[in-house]
Write a protein that holds these residues in place. Structure first.
Motif, short mmCIF file in Angstrom:
data_model
loop_
_atom_site.label_atom_id
_atom_site.label_comp_id
_atom_site.label_asym_id
_atom_site.label_seq_id
_atom_site.Cartn_x
_atom_site.Cartn_y
_atom_site.Cartn_z
N MET A 1 0.82 -1.19 0.00
CA MET A 1 0.00 0.00 0.00
C MET A 1 0.87 1.26 0.00
O MET A 1 0.55 2.23 -0.66
N THR A 2 1.96 1.23 0.76
CA THR A 2 2.83 2.41 0.79
C THR A 2 3.49 2.63 -0.56
O THR A 2 3.72 3.77 -0.95
N GLU A 3 3.77 1.54 -1.28
CA GLU A 3 4.37 1.68 -2.61
C GLU A 3 3.39 2.34 -3.58
O GLU A 3 3.76 3.19 -4.39
N ILE A 4 2.12 1.99 -3.49
CA ILE A 4 1.09 2.62 -4.32
C ILE A 4 0.99 4.10 -3.99
O ILE A 4 0.90 4.94 -4.87
N ALA A 5 1.03 4.43 -2.72
CA ALA A 5 0.96 5.83 -2.29
C ALA A 5 2.11 6.63 -2.88
O ALA A 5 1.94 7.76 -3.33
N ARG A 6 3.29 6.03 -2.88
CA ARG A 6 4.47 6.73 -3.40
C ARG A 6 4.42 6.85 -4.93
O ARG A 6 4.66 7.92 -5.48
N GLN A 7 4.09 5.76 -5.61
CA GLN A 7 4.12 5.77 -7.07
C GLN A 7 2.96 6.55 -7.70
O GLN A 7 3.17 7.37 -8.59
N ARG A 8 1.76 6.30 -7.25
CA ARG A 8 0.58 6.94 -7.86
C ARG A 8 0.36 8.37 -7.43
O ARG A 8 -0.11 9.20 -8.19
N PHE A 9 0.66 8.65 -6.17
CA PHE A 9 0.29 9.95 -5.60
C PHE A 9 1.49 10.80 -5.17
O PHE A 9 1.32 11.87 -4.62
N SER A 10 2.69 10.30 -5.37
CA SER A 10 3.93 11.02 -5.02
C SER A 10 3.97 11.43 -3.55
O SER A 10 4.47 12.49 -3.20
N ILE A 11 3.43 10.60 -2.68
CA ILE A 11 3.43 10.88 -1.25
C ILE A 11 4.82 10.59 -0.70
O ILE A 11 5.40 9.54 -0.97
N GLN A 12 5.37 11.51 0.08
CA GLN A 12 6.71 11.37 0.63
C GLN A 12 6.73 10.76 2.03
O GLN A 12 7.65 10.04 2.38
N ASP A 13 5.72 11.09 2.83
CA ASP A 13 5.67 10.55 4.18
C ASP A 13 4.23 10.36 4.64
O ASP A 13 3.31 10.88 4.04
N ILE A 14 4.10 9.59 5.69
CA ILE A 14 2.79 9.35 6.30
C ILE A 14 2.81 10.03 7.66
O ILE A 14 3.77 9.91 8.41
#
Length: 65
Positions: A1-14
């Motif tokens: 799930m964290t990989e999807i957040a990084r790849q699709r949405f360019s999220i850097q941190d939670i």
């Protein structure tokens, strides 16, 4: 799930919040690599003081369970 957040949405941190009475949650988040960056004093409905911890973790640094 964290990989999807990084790849699709360019999220850097939670970032998340956890209250001091949730010791199991605080221990888990610490184990996963979250670090506190802020805290605030609050009162519950009974007027008792609580501490809200704001924690964050960079996506690439989340530890496996």
């Amino acid at each position: 799930m964290t990989e999807i957040a990084r790849q699709r949405f360019s999220i850097q941190d939670i970032r998340l919040s956890c209250f001091n009475m949730n010791t199991a949650g605080l221990r888990l988040y610490t184990k996963l690599g979250f670090i506190p960056y802020a805290m605030a004093e609050r009162r519950n409905t009974k007027g008792e003081y609580l501490v809200k911890f704001d924690l964050k973790c960079e996506l690439g640094k989340i530890a496996p369970l």
